[in-house]
Design an enzyme around this catalytic site. Structure first.
Site, PDB file in Angstrom:
ATOM      1  N   CYS A 137       0.834  -1.209   0.000  1.00 10.85           N
ATOM      2  CA  CYS A 137       0.000   0.000   0.000  1.00 10.85           C
ATOM      3  C   CYS A 137       0.869   1.260   0.000  1.00 10.85           C
ATOM      4  O   CYS A 137       1.559   1.539   0.982  1.00 10.85           O
ATOM      5  CB  CYS A 137      -0.921  -0.037   1.225  1.00 10.85           C
ATOM      6  SG  CYS A 137      -1.768   1.517   1.573  1.00 10.85           S
ATOM      7  N   CYS A 163       0.060   3.847   2.700  1.00  8.83           N
ATOM      8  CA  CYS A 163       0.486   3.308   4.006  1.00  8.83           C
ATOM      9  C   CYS A 163       1.959   3.613   4.246  1.00  8.83           C
ATOM     10  O   CYS A 163       2.361   4.042   5.338  1.00  8.83           O
ATOM     11  CB  CYS A 163       0.273   1.796   4.074  1.00  8.83           C
ATOM     12  SG  CYS A 163      -1.443   1.265   3.904  1.00  8.83           S
TER      13      CYS A 163
END
Length: 294
Positions: free
Chosen positions: A42, A45
């Protein structure tokens, strides 16, 4: 206060189904626990997680950052019905009290956490030092910041405050020396990045005419490039960032080639340094620069 600063001990833990009860629910009765649902693939993230880890370092002892890798901890991800990541839940007294979805500026996470943090003695002393600074009682500022550093050596905002005081009182060498002794996470924190600019522009101001001479020049010639850039230096070292943005945009519009387009380069540098501490201001003036460029 300048020497031998200890390394911060942040409370950052990896959460599994086995330790969730203890590390998140039980600990939340003592400290707020920010749970970050993330995954290695991600992009957002990976963008926000280092910032949260830095925040856990600078606020050591005040909250716990709990990381849940949804790729490995599928049971927890399913239990909490995590549909997208990053996803954040703030626990206190065993319950979720706030949630966020997606990557947000660090200021948003601070805003979510701060009302639930325990009172921190060094922060009280910092506030008193700031009040003393406002009235020019610099000896008292140094005394209070010294007490704050003793109360919590891990609170690097105390040391950054002292750097700021040195810069505002013209003690550039002392400020630079102390700043250089701080760890990278403090230097690159939202509070630390603007100080890098203050030190660089402090040197520029040292080499520039006085502010009175600059203002007199601009009254006679409002578009004078040298005077405009000198003014920017004074504005930045006094934290007048919006006025500095306005002056740089004026310089960019009227003298784009001045010092190899220094106006645009300085704006980009300011945007990067202030994006966490002044997100809306940066967003607004980044848009203004783009409109002038295109």
């Amino acid at each position: 206060m300048n020497e031998g600063l200890p390394k911060m001990q942040a409370m950052i833990v990896d959460i599994t189904a086995d330790n969730f009860q203890q590390m998140v629910l039980e600990n939340s009765f003592h400290l707020p626990v920010l749970v970050d649902f993330w995954a290695p693939w991600c992009g957002p993230c990976k963008q926000i997680l280092p910032q949260l880890e830095n925040l856990a370092q600078s606020w050591a002892g005040r909250f716990i950052l709990a990381k849940i890798n949804t790729e490995e901890q599928t049971e927890l991800a399913n239990q909490f019905q995590i549909k997208s990541i990053p996803s954040f839940k703030l626990y206190k007294n065993g319950k979720v009290i706030a949630e966020l979805q997606g990557a947000h500026p660090l200021a948003k996470f601070k805003e979510m956490l701060e009302p639930h943090l325990k009172a921190e003695p060094s922060e009280e002393l910092r506030l008193q030092a700031q009040e003393a600074f406002q009235v020019g009682n610099y000896d008292e500022v140094v005394r209070l910041l010294g007490e704050a550093a003793q109360a919590n050596p891990n609170n690097y905002r105390v040391h950054l405050d002292l750097v700021k005081m040195y810069l505002h009182t013209g003690n550039l060498e002392q400020g630079q020396s102390l700043f250089d002794k701080l760890p990278e996470e403090a230097q690159n924190s939202p509070e630390g990045k603007p100080l890098k600019l203050l030190m660089r522009f402090g040197k520029i101001v040292d080499e520039s005419p006085s502010i009175e001479d600059i203002q007199a020049t601009l009254r006679e010639d409002p578009g004078n490039a040298e005077a405009l850039y000198g003014l920017v230096g004074y504005l930045i070292i006094h934290n007048a960032f919006e006025e500095a943005f306005k002056a740089l945009l004026k310089l960019f519009s009227s003298h784009k080639d001045f010092q190899d387009n220094i106006a645009q380069k300085t704006l980009v540098e300011l945007f990067e340094s202030l994006k966490d501490s002044h997100p809306e201001l940066v967003k607004n003036y980044r848009r203004k620069l783009q409109m002038l460029m295109f």
